[in-house]
Scaffold this motif. Structure first.
Motif, mmCIF file in Angstrom:
data_model
loop_
_atom_site.group_PDB
_atom_site.id
_atom_site.type_symbol
_atom_site.label_atom_id
_atom_site.label_comp_id
_atom_site.label_asym_id
_atom_site.label_seq_id
_atom_site.Cartn_x
_atom_site.Cartn_y
_atom_site.Cartn_z
ATOM 1 N N ARG A 160 0.121 15.887 -7.210
ATOM 2 C CA ARG A 160 0.495 15.717 -9.090
ATOM 3 C C ARG A 160 1.129 14.269 -8.381
ATOM 4 N N PHE A 161 1.423 12.811 -8.797
ATOM 5 C CA PHE A 161 1.819 12.163 -8.479
ATOM 6 C C PHE A 161 2.095 11.250 -9.664
ATOM 7 N N LYS A 162 3.301 11.035 -10.753
ATOM 8 C CA LYS A 162 3.331 9.902 -11.636
ATOM 9 C C LYS A 162 3.419 7.859 -10.850
ATOM 10 N N LEU A 163 2.823 7.503 -11.767
ATOM 11 C CA LEU A 163 3.386 5.985 -11.312
ATOM 12 C C LEU A 163 2.991 4.974 -12.403
ATOM 13 N N PHE A 164 3.600 4.046 -12.060
ATOM 14 C CA PHE A 164 3.432 2.727 -13.459
ATOM 15 C C PHE A 164 2.966 1.641 -13.011
ATOM 16 N N SER A 165 2.599 1.403 -13.432
ATOM 17 C CA SER A 165 1.063 0.009 -13.532
ATOM 18 C C SER A 165 2.105 -0.969 -14.159
ATOM 19 N N GLY A 166 2.395 -2.230 -13.402
ATOM 20 C CA GLY A 166 2.297 -3.899 -14.427
ATOM 21 C C GLY A 166 1.477 -4.683 -14.511
ATOM 22 N N ALA A 167 0.991 -4.241 -13.434
ATOM 23 C CA ALA A 167 0.103 -5.664 -13.170
ATOM 24 C C ALA A 167 -1.717 -4.933 -12.916
ATOM 25 N N GLU A 168 -2.173 -5.193 -11.309
ATOM 26 C CA GLU A 168 -3.181 -4.485 -10.504
ATOM 27 C C GLU A 168 -3.093 -3.241 -9.604
ATOM 28 N N ASP A 169 -3.610 -1.921 -10.343
ATOM 29 C CA ASP A 169 -3.498 -1.120 -8.685
ATOM 30 C C ASP A 169 -4.941 -0.775 -8.637
ATOM 31 N N TYR A 170 -5.052 -0.886 -7.612
ATOM 32 C CA TYR A 170 -6.112 -0.205 -6.935
ATOM 33 C C TYR A 170 -5.677 1.221 -6.587
ATOM 34 N N VAL A 171 -6.803 2.240 -7.075
ATOM 35 C CA VAL A 171 -6.399 3.815 -6.403
ATOM 36 C C VAL A 171 -7.765 4.713 -5.927
ATOM 37 N N LYS A 172 -7.330 5.070 -4.109
ATOM 38 C CA LYS A 172 -8.903 5.589 -3.970
ATOM 39 C C LYS A 172 -7.756 6.958 -3.876
ATOM 40 N N ILE A 173 -9.601 7.314 -4.068
ATOM 41 C CA ILE A 173 -8.910 9.065 -3.921
ATOM 42 C C ILE A 173 -9.796 9.518 -2.620
ATOM 43 N N LEU A 204 0.566 -1.243 -0.380
ATOM 44 C CA LEU A 204 0.319 0.423 -0.180
ATOM 45 C C LEU A 204 0.734 1.197 -0.092
ATOM 46 N N LEU A 205 0.445 2.523 -1.177
ATOM 47 C CA LEU A 205 1.376 3.444 -0.809
ATOM 48 C C LEU A 205 0.451 4.811 -0.495
ATOM 49 N N GLY A 256 -4.308 16.264 -8.554
ATOM 50 C CA GLY A 256 -5.179 17.167 -8.475
ATOM 51 C C GLY A 256 -6.004 16.552 -7.268
ATOM 52 N N ALA A 257 -5.370 15.433 -6.805
ATOM 53 C CA ALA A 257 -5.188 14.441 -5.497
ATOM 54 C C ALA A 257 -4.725 15.729 -4.518
ATOM 55 N N GLU A 258 -5.911 15.932 -3.519
ATOM 56 C CA GLU A 258 -4.785 15.936 -2.248
ATOM 57 C C GLU A 258 -4.095 14.745 -1.474
ATOM 58 N N ARG A 259 -4.942 13.308 -1.340
ATOM 59 C CA ARG A 259 -4.408 12.476 -0.701
ATOM 60 C C ARG A 259 -5.266 11.165 -0.831
ATOM 61 N N PHE A 260 -4.228 10.574 -1.941
ATOM 62 C CA PHE A 260 -4.690 9.086 -1.906
ATOM 63 C C PHE A 260 -3.771 8.073 -2.080
ATOM 64 N N LEU A 261 -5.088 6.136 -2.157
ATOM 65 C CA LEU A 261 -4.132 5.236 -1.807
ATOM 66 C C LEU A 261 -3.908 4.474 -2.812
#
Length: 101
Positions: free
Chosen positions: A45-58, A38-39, A92-97
């Motif tokens: 603004r944040f750049k990520l790389f998804s190789g398999a599955e990412d669940y993103v919760k705002i 978990l991150l 734009g997200a102030e905090r996300f997981l």
């Protein structure tokens, strides 16, 4: 390869902020904290790389997720499944997981 908005029950058990997060560090101008799979990211603004599955919760804020095939608008409380989409950016997200499986 897809980015879809999902219902909270489809992500049940993926997010728990009760995990002990490691020390915060600054990455890409945001604050990044890691726990097992978990991150937690605080910033605009944040750049990520998804190789398999990412669940993103705002958790707070609104904006869009940008990826190679377009953009998806979000607001606080939204959850997305990013499946093998490669590089993507949360704006734009102030905090996300991000739960990585």
């Amino acid at each position: 390869m897809k980015l879809v908005k999902i219902l909270s029950d489809q992500a049940e058990g993926k997010f728990t902020e009760a995990l002990p997060f490691g020390p915060p560090r600054t990455v890409q101008g945001c604050v990044l904290e890691k726990a097992e799979g978990l991150l937690r990211i605080t910033g605009k603004r944040f750049k990520l790389f998804s190789g398999a599955e990412d669940y993103v919760k705002i958790c707070a804020g609104n904006g869009f997720i940008k990826w190679a095939r377009g953009e998806a608008q979000f607001s606080a409380g939204d959850i997305f499944l990013a499946e093998r989409i490669g590089e993507y950016e949360v704006n734009g997200a102030e905090r996300f997981l991000v739960a990585r499986r």
